[in-house]
Design a protein around this motif. Structure first.
Motif, mmCIF file in Angstrom:
data_model
loop_
_atom_site.group_PDB
_atom_site.id
_atom_site.type_symbol
_atom_site.label_atom_id
_atom_site.label_comp_id
_atom_site.label_asym_id
_atom_site.label_seq_id
_atom_site.Cartn_x
_atom_site.Cartn_y
_atom_site.Cartn_z
ATOM 1 N N SER A 138 -2.448 5.244 -3.370
ATOM 2 C CA SER A 138 -3.385 6.133 -2.682
ATOM 3 C C SER A 138 -2.775 7.524 -2.529
ATOM 4 N N THR B 269 -11.582 2.821 -10.628
ATOM 5 C CA THR B 269 -11.120 2.109 -9.422
ATOM 6 C C THR B 269 -11.957 0.865 -9.156
ATOM 7 N N PHE C 161 0.861 -1.186 0.000
ATOM 8 C CA PHE C 161 0.000 0.000 0.000
ATOM 9 C C PHE C 161 0.895 1.233 0.000
ATOM 10 N N VAL D 83 -10.530 -2.580 -4.295
ATOM 11 C CA VAL D 83 -9.464 -1.679 -3.839
ATOM 12 C C VAL D 83 -10.001 -0.720 -2.779
ATOM 13 N N THR E 37 -10.556 -2.870 0.416
ATOM 14 C CA THR E 37 -9.298 -3.150 1.133
ATOM 15 C C THR E 37 -8.816 -1.901 1.859
ATOM 16 N N THR E 38 -8.884 -0.746 1.181
ATOM 17 C CA THR E 38 -8.422 0.493 1.811
ATOM 18 C C THR E 38 -9.303 0.835 3.010
ATOM 19 N N ILE F 85 -1.738 -1.115 -3.988
ATOM 20 C CA ILE F 85 -2.718 -0.026 -4.020
ATOM 21 C C ILE F 85 -1.999 1.319 -3.992
ATOM 22 N N ASP G 227 -0.630 -5.625 -7.897
ATOM 23 C CA ASP G 227 -1.626 -5.657 -6.820
ATOM 24 C C ASP G 227 -1.510 -4.487 -5.841
ATOM 25 N N SER H 46 -7.213 0.945 -11.972
ATOM 26 C CA SER H 46 -8.170 0.227 -11.126
ATOM 27 C C SER H 46 -7.676 0.119 -9.691
ATOM 28 N N ARG H 47 -6.366 0.281 -9.446
ATOM 29 C CA ARG H 47 -5.839 0.185 -8.079
ATOM 30 C C ARG H 47 -5.519 1.537 -7.455
#
Ligand SMILES: NC(=O)c1ccc[n+]([C@@H]2O[C@H](COP(=O)([O-])OP(=O)(O)OC[C@H]3O[C@@H](n4cnc5c(N)ncnc54)[C@H](O)[C@@H]3O)[C@@H](O)[C@H]2O)c1
Ligand SMILES: *[C@@H]1O[C@H](CO)[C@@H](O)[C@H](O)[C@H]1NC(C)=O
Length: 317
Positions: free
Chosen positions: A120, A164, A90, A168, A171-172, A118, A116, A139-140
């Motif tokens: 942010s 997105t 992440f 995702v 998970t966030t 993410i 995979d 998408s991530r």
């Protein structure tokens, strides 16, 4: 991704918000790799965080289950981006609020991480479709917008790019909850997200009321701090209305809806924030709190102390 792989978070940018995020993530037991493109900055930030973590522990305000020493042991500083991203699942970006800078950071990051991971962004004012325009796989990607100071004010706005993936966001949301933040989901991106749109509405009407000679700067602040703010620290405007009529929200609108519409129709245009009309408001503010560093940092310290107390109160309820 198995939970054993979800242990390392990379924070990019070691300024005010990067440091806060790092402290929030280690409080939840994540390892944090802190990176800054200014050599030595990330290491200096960690030295400051050591002091802060110890002070928080002494004040019994340290978040999470771990001691200050244990949290500190989860932190590392990096001057090399690829090293900082190694093993991370992440990435929380906290660099300057400049579109090109953020776009370049994410372009670089995407080259260095697996599919995979993410991505942010902490941006306050830029929408995801701008921030991530140079990323191949959007998408991530998402915005996780914190509120200053995130250690005491827990809201995080999760704002999706049109592409997105739902997983995702989920998970966030789970990560933010695990570290003790209060995540909310926007279903679509919009300028200002939710918090700053509501804040803009409050700023505009407060400014107009002062500009129109209805109320003083000091008193409009009291409308929030001694009035609306008292309940808004615990219940929002929707629940407030729901509780304020005998039979709930529908009843509330029956009783008060027309009043609200009449008042809304009397709201003025966007007020003058810069010209002559702004001067007297700014002067009035500076009469009660002069805008020199000494006075401002005094009041900031007071604000953070009060927020700390409020965070404690909310935790116990
Ligand atoms: N300060 C707030 O109240 C607040 C609240 C919510 C969100 N945010 C957002 O958080 C982000 C960071 O804000 P801040 O107040 O911490 O800023 P800041 O200026 O304190 O820190 C930015 C840090 O990023 C580093 N940096 C700049 N370019 C970089 C790059 N290319 N790679 C790596 N590091 C780089 C700088 O050296 C600096 O240490 C902004 O997007 C801002 O909008 C800020
Ligand atoms: C794009 O990102 C998603 C979400 O992380 C991932 O599942 C997918 O495999 C990625 N696709 C490509 C082509 O890299």
């Amino acid at each position: 991704m198995s939970s054993s792989e979800m242990k390392i978070v990379t924070v990019i940018g070691s300024g005010l918000i990067g440091r806060s995020w790092a402290m929030v993530f280690v409080s939840g037991g994540f390892r944090v790799k802190l990176y800054d493109n200014q050599p030595g900055h990330a290491a200096k930030a960690i030295a400051e965080m050591r002091k802060q973590l110890e002070e928080l522990e002494d004040a019994h305000m340290l978040r999470g289950e771990l001691t200050a020493m244990q949290q500190l042991a989860l932190l590392s500083s990096h001057d090399d981006l690829s090293q900082a991203l190694e093993g991370s699942f992440f990435v929380q970006e906290c660099v300057f609020e400049q579109l090109e800078v953020k776009q370049c950071v994410f372009q670089d990051v995407e080259q260095l991480v697996g599919t995979d991971v993410i991505l942010s962004s902490s941006t306050s004012c830029l929408v995801p479709s701008s921030v991530f325009s140079k990323v191949q796989n959007k998408s991530r990607c998402l915005v996780s917008h914190p509120v200053n100071p995130p250690y005491y004010v827990k809201l995080v706005e999760l704002v999706p790019h049109p592409e997105t993936a739902g997983a995702v966001i989920d998970t966030t949301h789970a990560i933010m909850t695990k570290v003790g933040q209060a995540p909310i989901r926007l279903k679509k991106e919009i300028d200002g997200f939710a918090l700053n749109r509501v804040q803009a509405a409050i700023i505009a009407e407060s400014w107009r009321l002062v500009q129109d000679g209805i109320i003083s700067v000091k008193d409009i602040d009291l409308v929030m701090s001694e009035g609306l703010g008292m309940r808004y620290a615990f219940i929002g405007p929707m629940e407030t209305m729901h509780l304020n009529a005998p039979k709930g929200l529908e009843d509330y609108m029956k009783n008060y809806g027309e009043n609200i519409m009449r008042v809304l129709a009397s709201f003025g245009p966007i007020p003058d924030f810069f010209g002559e009309g702004a001067k007297s408001i700014i002067n009035e503010m500076c009469e009660s709190i002069p805008s020199d560093q000494h006075h401002l940092s005094d009041r900031r310290e007071r604000r953070d102390q009060l927020l700390m107390g409020l965070a404690k109160l909310k935790k116990d309820h």
